[in-house]
Design an enzyme around this catalytic site. Sequence first.
Site, mmCIF file in Angstrom:
data_model
loop_
_atom_site.group_PDB
_atom_site.id
_atom_site.type_symbol
_atom_site.label_atom_id
_atom_site.label_comp_id
_atom_site.label_asym_id
_atom_site.label_seq_id
_atom_site.Cartn_x
_atom_site.Cartn_y
_atom_site.Cartn_z
ATOM 1 C CG HIS A 1 -0.372 6.404 -0.305
ATOM 2 N ND1 HIS A 1 -1.903 6.508 -0.742
ATOM 3 C CD2 HIS A 1 -0.150 7.689 0.372
ATOM 4 C CE1 HIS A 1 -2.430 7.484 -0.001
ATOM 5 N NE2 HIS A 1 -1.217 8.103 0.545
ATOM 6 C CG HIS B 1 -1.816 1.288 1.418
ATOM 7 N ND1 HIS B 1 -2.828 1.612 0.462
ATOM 8 C CD2 HIS B 1 -1.791 2.083 2.171
ATOM 9 C CE1 HIS B 1 -3.282 2.777 1.016
ATOM 10 N NE2 HIS B 1 -2.907 3.144 1.900
ATOM 11 C CD GLN C 1 7.312 0.941 -1.951
ATOM 12 O OE1 GLN C 1 7.877 1.435 -2.946
ATOM 13 N NE2 GLN C 1 8.028 1.237 -0.764
#
Length: 116
Positions: free
Chosen positions: A89, A85, A87
């Site tokens: 984001h 998540h 990465q």
Amino acid sequence: MTDKYENPTSDDYMGVVMGIIMSGGNAKGLAFQAIQQAKDGKFAEAESSLNEASEQLREAHDVQTDLLTRLAQGEKIGWNLYMVHAQDHLMNAITFKDLAVEVVGQERRLQALENK
């Protein structure tokens, strides 16, 4: 002894993950703010917001690079959905900021044409 980031539930690991998520979120928010400022004709403020977004992304990218370097050097790095998540984001924030640069430029051009 385990490597610092081997356990994906450790405080160190989660601190890194949350740092990436927060920096990415801050950068995306600043990029969105820059678009709004450009729409209002506040181009100096928009550029400042984009510069701040770039700094947030640089900080997150530095952490990411550190993790990749550690991994390449043989350190065990744990992976979980939180890291995925984070990465995701970060990559989304980078893309959004790049697009915001283009939107601000187009808004500058549009307003210049309207003011002729």
